[in-house]
Design an enzyme around this catalytic site. Structure first.
Site, PDB file in Angstrom:
ATOM      1  N   ASN A  59       0.854  -1.304  -0.041  1.00 58.99           N
ATOM      2  CA  ASN A  59       0.146  -0.102  -0.143  1.00 58.99           C
ATOM      3  C   ASN A  59       1.050   1.308   0.021  1.00 58.99           C
ATOM      4  O   ASN A  59       0.241   2.421  -0.138  1.00 58.99           O
ATOM      5  CB  ASN A  59      -1.064   0.054   1.138  1.00 58.99           C
ATOM      6  CG  ASN A  59      -0.279  -0.065   2.668  1.00 58.99           C
ATOM      7  OD1 ASN A  59       1.004  -0.211   2.509  1.00 58.99           O
ATOM      8  ND2 ASN A  59      -0.806   0.168   3.594  1.00 58.99           N
ATOM      9  N   GLY A 112       5.295   3.071  -0.794  1.00 55.80           N
ATOM     10  CA  GLY A 112       6.671   2.972  -1.081  1.00 55.80           C
ATOM     11  C   GLY A 112       6.806   2.053  -2.185  1.00 55.80           C
ATOM     12  O   GLY A 112       6.184   1.840  -3.176  1.00 55.80           O
ATOM     13  N   GLY A 134       6.571  -1.252  -2.243  1.00 53.97           N
ATOM     14  CA  GLY A 134       5.407  -2.310  -2.436  1.00 53.97           C
ATOM     15  C   GLY A 134       4.291  -1.831  -3.216  1.00 53.97           C
ATOM     16  O   GLY A 134       3.779  -2.525  -4.104  1.00 53.97           O
ATOM     17  N   TYR A 156      16.771  -3.554  13.259  1.00 55.14           N
ATOM     18  CA  TYR A 156      16.364  -4.082  11.593  1.00 55.14           C
ATOM     19  C   TYR A 156      17.639  -4.506  11.100  1.00 55.14           C
ATOM     20  O   TYR A 156      17.500  -5.253  10.059  1.00 55.14           O
ATOM     21  CB  TYR A 156      16.331  -2.417  11.148  1.00 55.14           C
ATOM     22  CG  TYR A 156      15.622  -2.488   9.914  1.00 55.14           C
ATOM     23  CD1 TYR A 156      14.345  -2.554   9.549  1.00 55.14           C
ATOM     24  CD2 TYR A 156      16.563  -2.068   8.786  1.00 55.14           C
ATOM     25  CE1 TYR A 156      13.812  -2.535   8.124  1.00 55.14           C
ATOM     26  CE2 TYR A 156      16.043  -2.027   7.653  1.00 55.14           C
ATOM     27  CZ  TYR A 156      14.909  -2.258   7.098  1.00 55.14           C
ATOM     28  OH  TYR A 156      14.533  -2.089   5.862  1.00 55.14           O
TER      29      TYR A 156
END
Length: 318
Positions: free
Chosen positions: A12, A14, A16, A175
């Protein structure tokens, strides 16, 4: 090209979103797997209208939550007899946030970026194996370059809330560790799924222009740096095109267990004893990944931790 069925997590925004648009433009069946349906619905409608593709579907999926993954996969199995492409694009990075556990009591970054893709891929194995060209692509990051430093190690000691008040807690470090763990899983899954003909690869993303929404998730001081970096980052469409190429091109049909760079080139493990000039060249370049990713002992820890955490949902023979 025969239309393919592609699942894209985190579709939804960026990269993607740009990838969903790219696949839709090319006439494929796009399954947008997103956590927030209310937020994602306008994006789905926008992509469908812009591409005149009525096969842009929206399904609820929270990659950090096992029940959500299982429900998503059950729904996909009811609607489709096979899936051609799975792109594990969704990731958690909420800079500066406190230590947080997922619904399954796993540190949220590791749950979203590592265990979630592990479980999702395994639950979709049968559908993928029925494709004549099944491909899985994991979204990596050049943040793993930190592991070119031989002193860097993945810390597994606080994945289940062992120390929620750890003063050394850092979303950035979590991360970094999660993206290295995901690369290790890529190599391991490539071997594991080879008998089914499923190819599993990873792409090292060097960053993409961040939206204002994403920038707001970063602490004010670091936000200034992020805005400056935005001046040099490529737009999401650049990486989306790479997703498409790696997942559909005949050129990559037989590649598996590969880390690709931002030019869709095969990367190789770094040289560990090449001297200072070699170290600098490797750190600044995009030809190698840290040799730490090839550590079999650490890979087995990542694999076994994922197996242990998901044992109620899948049973693996090896």
């Amino acid at each position: 090209m025969k239309p393919k069925r592609v699942i894209i997590t985190g579709a939804n925004s960026g990269i993607g979103k740009a990838a969903a648009l790219k696949f839709a433009e090319e006439g494929h069946v796009v399954i947008m797997a997103c956590r927030n349906i209310k937020k994602s619905l306008p994006v789905q409608q926008e992509i469908s209208k812009k591409t005149n593709n009525s096969s842009v579907l929206l399904k609820k999926l929270d990659v950090s939550t096992f029940n959500s993954i299982e429900q998503f996969c059950d729904e996909i199995k009811q609607e489709f007899d096979h899936i051609d492409i799975l792109i594990n694009n969704a990731a958690y990075f909420n800079h500066g946030s406190d230590y947080k556990l997922s619904d399954d009591d796993i540190e949220i970054t590791f749950a979203t970026n590592v265990v979630g893709p592990f479980l999702l891929t395994h639950l979709l194995k049968n559908l993928l194996s029925r494709s004549d060209d099944p491909r899985v692509l994991n979204a990596g990051s050049n943040i793993i370059k930190h592991f070119l430093n031989p002193k860097k190690e993945i810390d597994f000691s606080n994945l289940r809330g062992e120390n929620v008040n750890d003063p050394a807690h850092s979303v950035y470090i979590n991360y970094r560790n999660s993206k290295m763990a995901l690369l290790m899983l890529t190599f391991k899954m490539a071997d594991f799924f080879k008998p089914e003909g499923i190819k599993v690869n990873s792409i090292q993303i060097n960053g993409a222009t961040m939206s204002e929404e994403s920038l707001q998730k970063i602490k004010p001081g670091w936000r200034i740096i992020a805005r400056f970096q935005n001046l040099f980052f490529r737009p999401p469409e650049y990486t989306a095109d790479l997703y498409y190429r790696l997942c559909t091109s005949i050129e990559y049909r037989n590649h598996t267990g590969i880390q690709f760079n931002h030019r869709a080139e095969l990367m190789r493990p770094a040289v560990t004893e090449g001297g200072l000039l070699t170290d600098i060249k490797q750190a600044l370049g995009s030809d190698v990944y840290p040799s730490y990713a090839d550590r079999k002992d650490i890979t087995e820890i990542v694999w076994n931790r994922c197996r242990e955490m998901t044992r109620e949902y899948i049973t693996l023979d090896s």
